[in-house]
Enzyme design. Sequence first.
Site, PDB file in Angstrom:
ATOM      1  N   HIS A 103       0.801  -1.205  -0.061  1.00 24.80           N
ATOM      2  CA  HIS A 103      -0.046   0.235   0.015  1.00 24.80           C
ATOM      3  C   HIS A 103       0.984   1.254  -0.035  1.00 24.80           C
ATOM      4  CE1 HIS A 103      -3.686   2.325   1.570  1.00 24.80           C
ATOM      5  NE2 HIS A 103      -2.541   3.143   1.772  1.00 24.80           N
ATOM      6  N   GLU A 104       1.922   1.269   0.875  1.00 29.51           N
ATOM      7  CA  GLU A 104       2.772   2.336   0.919  1.00 29.51           C
ATOM      8  C   GLU A 104       3.398   2.832  -0.400  1.00 29.51           C
ATOM      9  OE1 GLU A 104       2.224   4.326   3.072  1.00 29.51           O
ATOM     10  OE2 GLU A 104       0.961   3.021   4.387  1.00 29.51           O
TER      11      GLU A 104
END
Lengths: 185, 395
Positions: free
Chosen positions: B145-146
């Site tokens: 996600h990051e």
Amino acid sequence: MGVVWVTLVVAAGVVVWLVAVYNGLVRSRNQVRNAWSQIDVQLKRRHDLIPNLVETAKGYMKHERETLEEITRARARAAEAGTVRERGAAESALSSALGRFFLVVENYPDLKANQNFLALQEELTSTENKVSFARQFYNDQVMKYNTRLQSFPTNMVAGTFGFKPEEFFEIETAGEREAPKVSFS
Amino acid sequence: MWELIQSNRRKSVLLLVMLATVLVGLGYFAGYFWNPRGGQLFGVLVALAIWAFMMLSAFGGGERILLATAGAREVKPEDAPQLYNILEEMKIASGISALPRLFIVDSAEPNAFAVGLKPDRSAVAVTTGLLARLNRDELQGVIGHEVAHINNRDTLFMTLAGVTVGAVVILADLFLRGLWFSSGRRRRSRDEGQLALIMLIVAIVLAILAPLLAQLIYFACSRKREYMADACSAQYTRYPEGLASALEKIASAPLRTREVNRVLAPMYIVNPLASRGRRVVGLFSTHPPVEERIRILRSMGGDTSLAGYEEAYRRLRKEPLVAAAMLQGVQPMEPRAPTTQAADERRQWRAARDLLHRVDGYRTIECGCGMRIKVPAGFSGRLNCPRCGRESAVG
């Protein structure tokens, strides 16, 4: 006079278009090669880890000589493979040999508690993941490049300058073959 | 993926132009009010000067400031091999050009965020609480996600937009305060009176509304980006359940830290300042509700590609997330098998704390009784073993 100018402008336009298409194809092909080198790095890394793994496991797994030898053999075959297709088949065999090995390891709690082995296991799991992600990325790039080669009018330029379609890298890992069809609902 | 970045970029540019228009418009009206003859230009220049100053500081090391604000310490590959492995896996899956730097934040609350104006100057930070609670697959979902935020240039956008919103707030504040103090001293020629009054009202309304408007634009965009990053994470990891159960763990963790910076809050994977269990999305929330994000991820079924996420998103939210053109040629992707490794919280808490100690340069001293004592970097002198009481020299 006017005709000459029109011809010149059209000719210049064609040259600019040719250069753009050619450069685009080269860029695309380079992306495929970069993606391949990423897979290559990971496959080599996996080959480097295996002797260490076998050495560590040997002391604990007296009765699993066959499993260990199979890994060593599969690694040797993968190192010799030439084309992308052969390489894929050999690496698949290595992946499934490793998969069987990690299943057997469950029966050896001493080995599973060994710090060195745990570190190796993490490295191998990660390398396996990296291979599969790099393969995904490589195949995406190949797909894009090949589509480009085949679509009109790029295909005329590609034919003239000898651009050839690239091969997909297919590798079947143990995990993937057994992956259950999960439905999260 | 490239198409996604392109489409994102167009939208982001549009948004930044809108924010900049709000800023310049505010400057114009404030300037007019300050001096109806030629003041407009001055006002616009002041607005641009504030903006340029903030922009320069953001580009000259904004990520360092943000990381320092969060109390993040850099982690070396040899200190956290597994974490680095996961980060590298996500780098390969996403195809970003460089490996982001890795940071750890000493906080019991599980969370993570990414900063960086471009991929080769980016960083991912995770908290000790996150490392202690998640297993490998869940960690991979969060890191994915990051990395998606970095790859989609969300971190760049959030910095630019954040800076512009900040400039609007400062300018509006300056203007309203200036108005308060200078109202008695202003001279105004009679024929301009009515026009000036209208302009004054417009300027005041704008000064009050502009910060709100700017933040609304910023937040609405931020929510879409969170969904997008979830979709990309599912695609990179090919295992949406990892992120789903990570979000579940993050959301259900007891809320302990209150010291999270308000500027940083929109950047975390789950907003640390939002009250838990609230279902409505306010206009001012930076993050969509966690329950909804989990539901979408879990209803993706057998296709982990962007198309799979889009389908689940539409089913639940009754609206599209991305344009249909972007899904053309997207191949369906089967989910991969999970890694069979359960989270062992006690062991992982100890590992996370050990990691923090290593990063902070603690030394380990072995006492004669087998007890290992960790000593802060600057400490020297004598200390007693807490178990056997033996004295050992440090330094």
